[in-house]
Scaffold this motif. Structure first.
Motif, PDB file in Angstrom:
ATOM      1  N   MET A 198      81.890  52.714  90.352  1.00 17.28           N
ATOM      2  CA  MET A 198      82.976  53.228  89.574  1.00 17.28           C
ATOM      3  C   MET A 198      83.894  52.053  89.229  1.00 17.28           C
ATOM      4  N   TYR A 199      84.256  51.946  87.988  1.00 14.36           N
ATOM      5  CA  TYR A 199      85.074  50.831  87.542  1.00 14.36           C
ATOM      6  C   TYR A 199      86.463  51.323  87.153  1.00 14.36           C
ATOM      7  N   ASP A 200      87.346  50.435  86.734  1.00 16.30           N
ATOM      8  CA  ASP A 200      88.757  50.745  86.521  1.00 16.30           C
ATOM      9  C   ASP A 200      89.000  51.977  85.639  1.00 16.30           C
ATOM     10  N   ASP A 201      88.348  52.056  84.481  1.00 14.16           N
ATOM     11  CA  ASP A 201      88.552  53.203  83.584  1.00 14.16           C
ATOM     12  C   ASP A 201      88.095  54.500  84.234  1.00 14.16           C
ATOM     13  N   ASP A 202      86.941  54.431  84.898  1.00 13.03           N
ATOM     14  CA  ASP A 202      86.428  55.617  85.595  1.00 13.03           C
ATOM     15  C   ASP A 202      87.374  56.048  86.705  1.00 13.03           C
ATOM     16  N   LEU A 203      87.846  55.069  87.458  1.00 10.85           N
ATOM     17  CA  LEU A 203      88.744  55.352  88.574  1.00 10.85           C
ATOM     18  C   LEU A 203      90.049  55.980  88.091  1.00 10.85           C
ATOM     19  N   GLU A 204      90.561  55.484  86.968  1.00 12.16           N
ATOM     20  CA  GLU A 204      91.799  56.032  86.417  1.00 12.16           C
ATOM     21  C   GLU A 204      91.609  57.486  85.983  1.00 12.16           C
ATOM     22  N   ALA A 205      90.512  57.779  85.295  1.00 10.03           N
ATOM     23  CA  ALA A 205      90.229  59.154  84.859  1.00 10.03           C
ATOM     24  C   ALA A 205      90.027  60.063  86.066  1.00 10.03           C
ATOM     25  N   LEU A 206      89.289  59.574  87.048  1.00 12.49           N
ATOM     26  CA  LEU A 206      89.046  60.356  88.254  1.00 12.49           C
ATOM     27  C   LEU A 206      90.343  60.595  89.012  1.00 12.49           C
ATOM     28  N   ASN A 207      91.185  59.582  89.095  1.00 12.79           N
ATOM     29  CA  ASN A 207      92.477  59.706  89.765  1.00 12.79           C
ATOM     30  C   ASN A 207      93.322  60.795  89.114  1.00 12.79           C
ATOM     31  N   ASP A 208      93.358  60.831  87.793  1.00 12.22           N
ATOM     32  CA  ASP A 208      94.112  61.865  87.072  1.00 12.22           C
ATOM     33  C   ASP A 208      93.565  63.258  87.383  1.00 12.22           C
ATOM     34  N   ALA A 209      92.237  63.394  87.377  1.00 14.22           N
ATOM     35  CA  ALA A 209      91.619  64.694  87.645  1.00 14.22           C
ATOM     36  C   ALA A 209      91.914  65.166  89.063  1.00 14.22           C
ATOM     37  N   VAL A 210      91.805  64.251  90.018  1.00 14.11           N
ATOM     38  CA  VAL A 210      92.057  64.622  91.421  1.00 14.11           C
ATOM     39  C   VAL A 210      93.512  64.998  91.622  1.00 14.11           C
ATOM     40  N   LYS A 211      94.429  64.263  90.996  1.00 17.79           N
ATOM     41  CA  LYS A 211      95.852  64.586  91.136  1.00 17.79           C
ATOM     42  C   LYS A 211      96.183  65.946  90.530  1.00 17.79           C
ATOM     43  N   LYS A 212      95.543  66.284  89.421  1.00 21.32           N
ATOM     44  CA  LYS A 212      95.817  67.564  88.752  1.00 21.32           C
ATOM     45  C   LYS A 212      95.174  68.739  89.474  1.00 21.32           C
ATOM     46  N   CYS A 213      94.009  68.529  90.051  1.00 20.85           N
ATOM     47  CA  CYS A 213      93.254  69.631  90.672  1.00 20.85           C
ATOM     48  C   CYS A 213      92.646  69.229  92.018  1.00 20.85           C
ATOM     49  N   PRO A 214      93.461  68.824  92.991  1.00 24.75           N
ATOM     50  CA  PRO A 214      92.870  68.381  94.262  1.00 24.75           C
ATOM     51  C   PRO A 214      92.123  69.482  95.004  1.00 24.75           C
ATOM     52  N   SER A 215      92.628  70.700  94.968  1.00 23.90           N
ATOM     53  CA  SER A 215      91.964  71.793  95.688  1.00 23.90           C
ATOM     54  C   SER A 215      90.604  72.100  95.090  1.00 23.90           C
ATOM     55  N   GLN A 216      90.543  72.164  93.769  1.00 21.00           N
ATOM     56  CA  GLN A 216      89.272  72.445  93.113  1.00 21.00           C
ATOM     57  C   GLN A 216      88.277  71.308  93.346  1.00 21.00           C
ATOM     58  N   THR A 217      88.770  70.076  93.330  1.00 19.00           N
ATOM     59  CA  THR A 217      87.900  68.927  93.585  1.00 19.00           C
ATOM     60  C   THR A 217      87.339  69.010  94.997  1.00 19.00           C
ATOM     61  N   TRP A 218      88.194  69.323  95.955  1.00 13.88           N
ATOM     62  CA  TRP A 218      87.753  69.472  97.348  1.00 13.88           C
ATOM     63  C   TRP A 218      86.678  70.555  97.435  1.00 13.88           C
ATOM     64  N   ASN A 219      86.949  71.720  96.805  1.00 14.60           N
ATOM     65  CA  ASN A 219      85.998  72.835  96.857  1.00 14.60           C
ATOM     66  C   ASN A 219      84.642  72.465  96.273  1.00 14.60           C
ATOM     67  N   LEU A 220      84.640  71.670  95.224  1.00 15.47           N
ATOM     68  CA  LEU A 220      83.388  71.285  94.582  1.00 15.47           C
ATOM     69  C   LEU A 220      82.656  70.186  95.335  1.00 15.47           C
ATOM     70  N   LEU A 221      83.391  69.255  95.898  1.00 13.90           N
ATOM     71  CA  LEU A 221      82.768  68.072  96.469  1.00 13.90           C
ATOM     72  C   LEU A 221      82.451  68.168  97.960  1.00 13.90           C
ATOM     73  N   MET A 222      83.381  68.647  98.764  1.00 13.40           N
ATOM     74  CA  MET A 222      83.217  68.563 100.218  1.00 13.40           C
ATOM     75  C   MET A 222      82.012  69.318 100.777  1.00 13.40           C
ATOM     76  N   PRO A 223      81.638  70.477 100.239  1.00 15.13           N
ATOM     77  CA  PRO A 223      80.403  71.095 100.770  1.00 15.13           C
ATOM     78  C   PRO A 223      79.184  70.182 100.611  1.00 15.13           C
ATOM     79  N   HIS A 224      79.140  69.420  99.520  1.00 25.41           N
ATOM     80  CA  HIS A 224      78.019  68.507  99.306  1.00 25.41           C
ATOM     81  C   HIS A 224      78.112  67.297 100.232  1.00 25.41           C
ATOM     82  N   VAL A 225      79.318  66.790 100.435  1.00 27.20           N
ATOM     83  CA  VAL A 225      79.495  65.671 101.359  1.00 27.20           C
ATOM     84  C   VAL A 225      79.044  66.091 102.753  1.00 27.20           C
TER      85      VAL A 225
END
Length: 191
Positions: free
Chosen positions: A1-28
């Motif tokens: 993941m590079y700077d542009d990707d990280l910035e976009a991902l950071n925005d998404a996580v900040k806006k929807c941390p709960s939804q991100t957790w719900n989608l990602l953590m079961p797979h982790v």
């Protein structure tokens, strides 16, 4: 993941941390729920270990987890604690690493929660992988962040646990060194 990707991902996580957790953590949890003791190595865990990621970039899933730890811990600590509760007893070393890192970012008023979690299982003193830093550094970061703010009673328990802590392999290493000493060999070990 590079700077542009990280910035976009950071925005998404900040806006929807709960939804991100719900989608990602079961797979982790599913992908890293591998029992590994101190001396075993499992290739499937390597991509999740911070120390193994390339300096020029980061895996998207690992990057998302890094952002989630901080976002939920600082902005929604009650929700983070509730979401971590079912993961606490998991065998995944990666999940345990995520928990200790997330608790390190908790606000001061949650210090007792983080320190109590650490003291519930003293094997958590050594959750790091020992590749670029000692394996106890995640616990050191947690203690440095939260111990000044925890209750006096919990602080005393922490102090006693640290003072009386013995690494699991300490007896084995001592026996090995005693055998060498009996054969007049020199061994750098004591306690």
């Amino acid at each position: 993941m590079y700077d542009d990707d990280l910035e976009a991902l950071n925005d998404a996580v900040k806006k929807c941390p709960s939804q991100t957790w719900n989608l990602l953590m079961p797979h982790v949890e599913r992908l890293t729920n591998i029992p590994v003791d101190d001396y075993d190595y499992d290739e499937r865990l390597q991509n999740w270990r911070e120390e193994r990621t390339a300096k020029s970039g980061m895996d998207v899933a690992r990057g998302t987890v890094e952002l989630l730890k901080r976002a939920l811990a600082t902005e929604q600590p009650d929700e983070l604690i509730a979401r971590i509760a079912p993961l606490k007893k998991g065998i995944s070393p990666i999940i345990q690493e995520i928990i200790i890192a997330a608790y390190t970012h908790l606000p001061a008023r949650y210090a007792d929660t983080g320190i109590a979690w650490l003291l519930d299982d003293l094997s958590r003193f050594r959750l790091g992988f020992g590749y670029r830093e000692p394996e106890w550094m995640p616990a050191v970061r947690l203690v440095e962040a939260l111990s000044p703010h925890c209750s006096e009673k919990l602080f005393r328990r922490l102090e006693e646990a640290i003072y009386h802590y013995h690494a699991p392999e300490e007896k084995r290493e001592a026996r090995y060194c005693v055998k060498l000493w009996r054969k007049n060999a020199f061994c750098h070990y004591w306690g």
